[in-house]
Enzyme design. Structure first.
Site, mmCIF file in Angstrom:
data_model
loop_
_atom_site.group_PDB
_atom_site.id
_atom_site.type_symbol
_atom_site.label_atom_id
_atom_site.label_comp_id
_atom_site.label_asym_id
_atom_site.label_seq_id
_atom_site.Cartn_x
_atom_site.Cartn_y
_atom_site.Cartn_z
ATOM 1 N N GLU A 60 52.256 30.205 -5.542
ATOM 2 C CA GLU A 60 50.816 30.186 -5.775
ATOM 3 C C GLU A 60 50.456 30.828 -7.109
ATOM 4 O OE1 GLU A 60 51.608 29.127 -1.798
ATOM 5 O OE2 GLU A 60 52.240 30.949 -2.862
ATOM 6 N N HIS A 129 47.863 31.334 9.001
ATOM 7 C CA HIS A 129 47.503 30.005 8.503
ATOM 8 C C HIS A 129 46.126 29.561 9.015
ATOM 9 C CE1 HIS A 129 51.867 30.050 8.037
ATOM 10 N NE2 HIS A 129 51.779 29.009 7.240
#
Length: 326
Positions: A60, A129
């Site tokens: 990321e 998540h």
């Protein structure tokens, strides 16, 4: 108008904007042949090639860092993170680079980045998540925050985001991807940031909510109507900028305010809305505003436990009734 899913609306706008402007490109994990986890860029590489639909490493910080560099050099990256939960791996790139570049260069730099991903409950994706994290991105100046709740809004807000010269964090909801709705078949269809939408008009209580909870608030409003309570449901659509004027005028009419979101209640964006609207409309309030959010617990994998952590339709109904002392 065309009937399509939320995911299809996202893909349609990305495709149209890439055709319109060759500076627009997509980058992220598995965005090429897989089309991302939820297929929002599926098959676009066949039209635009792998230079403009660009797979990245599983990093990321590399995705956001490269997006900042590309935008600084005149490109318009649409950078996809797999889940918003993973954004904090790139915290320095987001909060200290992406959000501050225009400021530290005295407003002379442009940074047209759309950082988009999905979040939320509904698929049993468990604690790492499923979080709703939009509040955190509201806290850092220098980035706009969009949260579409319908296919049309996904299209109109995303096109606005891609054409904006400022960084935009674009929050999609995984449970909304399969929902369908009418989307204007217009390559210039845009929804301005900072303009809320009144999803349902009412006179007794104002409900402010976003993303998945728009549909749940509308369901609660139907239940309240059976008891003679008229609820007005407002979707701010963007949290930065936030349309306090529309919410304030609604509260002046109804005298009551309930803010509900899937994000955790502690320090959630609803607290900011309650504080600001209470200041603006204090003398019009007939009851203390109520702020609902997820309980202070990591989100469980088990669907029943997950549902117990986030606000239910019944809790929204009960909160609205409580503002009416019922």
């Amino acid at each position: 108008m065309a009937n399509m899913t939320y995911a299809q609306a996202v893909r349609k706008v990305i495709q149209e904007e890439m055709r319109r402007d060759d500076k627009v490109f997509v980058m992220g994990e598995d965005v090429e042949k897989l089309g991302g986890v939820f297929g929002t860029t599926r098959d676009l590489y066949k039209e635009f090639g792998t230079d403009r639909i660009r797979n990245t490493p599983i990093s990321e910080s590399a995705i956001v860092g490269a997006a900042v560099g590309a935008a600084s050099a005149g490109m318009r990256p649409v950078a996809e993170l797999m889940y918003w939960d993973f954004a904090f791996v790139a915290a320095d790139q987001i909060f200290n680079q992406m959000c501050k570049t225009r400021y530290v260069f005295g407003g002379n730099a442009k940074l047209p980045i759309v950082l988009r991903s999905q979040q939320g409950t509904g698929r049993g994706n468990a604690a790492t998540h499923s979080q709703s994290l939009e509040t955190i991105f509201m806290h850092i100046p220098g980035v706009k925050v969009a949260c579409p709740s319908t296919p049309a809004e996904a299209a109109g807000l995303l096109r606005t985001a891609i054409r904006d010269d400022n960084p935009v964090c674009f929050f999609e909801h995984k449970a909304l991807y399969i929902t369908k709705g009418e989307v204007p078949d217009d390559p210039e269809f845009m929804i301005p940031f900072g303009k809320a939408d009144i999803k349902r008009e009412g006179t007794d209580v104002t409900i402010v909510t976003n993303l998945l909870y728009v549909s749940r608030a509308l369901e609660a409003a139907e239940e309240l109507a059976k008891e003679g309570i008229s609820a007005e449901v407002i979707d701010p659509r963007t949290l930065v900028p936030f349309d306090y004027d529309t919410v304030t005028e609604s509260v002046k009419k109804t005298g009551r305010l309930v803010v509900v979101h899937e994000a955790h209640q502690n320090c959630g964006w609803g607290a900011q809305v309650v504080a600001e609207v209470s200041k603006r409309a204090f003398r019009y309030l007939d009851a203390a505003p109520i702020h609902l959010g997820a309980k202070p617990c990591p989100l469980p994998f088990n669907p029943g436990l997950e549902a117990a952590v986030i606000p239910s339709v019944k809790e929204i109904v009960d909160a609205c009734k409580a503002t009416m002392y019922r």
